[in-house]
Design a protein around this motif. Sequence first.
Motif, PDB file in Angstrom:
ATOM      1  N   ASP A  53     100.347  63.876  30.960  1.00  0.00           N
ATOM      2  CA  ASP A  53      99.715  63.907  32.273  1.00  0.00           C
ATOM      3  C   ASP A  53      99.855  65.295  32.899  1.00  0.00           C
ATOM      4  OD1 ASP A  53     102.252  64.086  33.407  1.00  0.00           O
ATOM      5  OD2 ASP A  53     102.096  62.215  34.519  1.00  0.00           O
ATOM      6  N   ALA A  54      99.049  65.563  33.914  1.00  0.00           N
ATOM      7  CA  ALA A  54      98.970  66.898  34.514  1.00  0.00           C
ATOM      8  C   ALA A  54     100.306  67.357  35.094  1.00  0.00           C
ATOM      9  CB  ALA A  54      97.893  66.916  35.599  1.00  0.00           C
ATOM     10  N   ARG A  55     101.141  66.442  35.505  1.00  0.00           N
ATOM     11  CA  ARG A  55     102.431  66.824  36.088  1.00  0.00           C
ATOM     12  C   ARG A  55     103.554  66.842  35.057  1.00  0.00           C
ATOM     13  NH1 ARG A  55     102.198  62.408  40.629  1.00  0.00           N
ATOM     14  NH2 ARG A  55     101.683  61.343  38.718  1.00  0.00           N
ATOM     15  N   GLY A  56     103.226  66.516  33.805  1.00  0.00           N
ATOM     16  CA  GLY A  56     104.246  66.532  32.762  1.00  0.00           C
ATOM     17  C   GLY A  56     105.267  65.418  32.874  1.00  0.00           C
ATOM     18  N   ARG A  57     104.899  64.345  33.537  1.00  0.00           N
ATOM     19  CA  ARG A  57     105.849  63.244  33.740  1.00  0.00           C
ATOM     20  C   ARG A  57     105.711  62.108  32.743  1.00  0.00           C
ATOM     21  NH1 ARG A  57     106.074  62.840  40.284  1.00  0.00           N
ATOM     22  NH2 ARG A  57     106.847  64.951  40.571  1.00  0.00           N
ATOM     23  N   ALA A  58     104.620  62.117  31.982  1.00  0.00           N
ATOM     24  CA  ALA A  58     104.423  61.043  30.997  1.00  0.00           C
ATOM     25  C   ALA A  58     103.636  61.575  29.807  1.00  0.00           C
ATOM     26  CB  ALA A  58     103.686  59.865  31.627  1.00  0.00           C
ATOM     27  N   VAL A  59     103.977  61.079  28.635  1.00  0.00           N
ATOM     28  CA  VAL A  59     103.201  61.355  27.435  1.00  0.00           C
ATOM     29  C   VAL A  59     102.663  60.023  26.935  1.00  0.00           C
ATOM     30  CG1 VAL A  59     104.482  63.423  26.778  1.00  0.00           C
ATOM     31  CG2 VAL A  59     105.245  61.205  25.933  1.00  0.00           C
TER      32      VAL A  59
END
Length: 142
Positions: free
Chosen positions: A78-84
């Motif tokens: 995700d764009a915020r790097g919180r989930a793959v």
Amino acid sequence: MNDTGIGMMESLTRAECLGLMGTVPIGRIVFTEQALPAVLPAGFVLDDGDVVICAPAVSGLDTRIRGAVVAFETDGIDARGRAVWSVTVVGRARVVRDPGERVRSALRPWTTTPEARFVRISCQRMAGRRINRIGGDHQAAA
């Protein structure tokens, strides 16, 4: 919570899988070649719940996978790097003689050529997973 800041893996619904797949332009087709697994990147679009990929004519991919059961995988962050996330589809591949203007125009220009071959993969099985990061930004200790 563990030391890596990685949360638990969650299974995704079919609707979530299709939604996430629609956010990326490229995936990987997995097929068997000379009794061994083979993986190639491929531009794709979703069309009526199926995956449609574009294969260069010179690759011969369309003839190698025609009628075969193949897998197709996409993933992202995700764009915020919180989930793959990762989504895998399994289904039968078939060559499409005329994929229709809607599908052709949706494929990125670098994935199509005048001699391109289109392959439709029916999404008979679909599995998706998402891993959410726990907590805030995880910085390595200096």
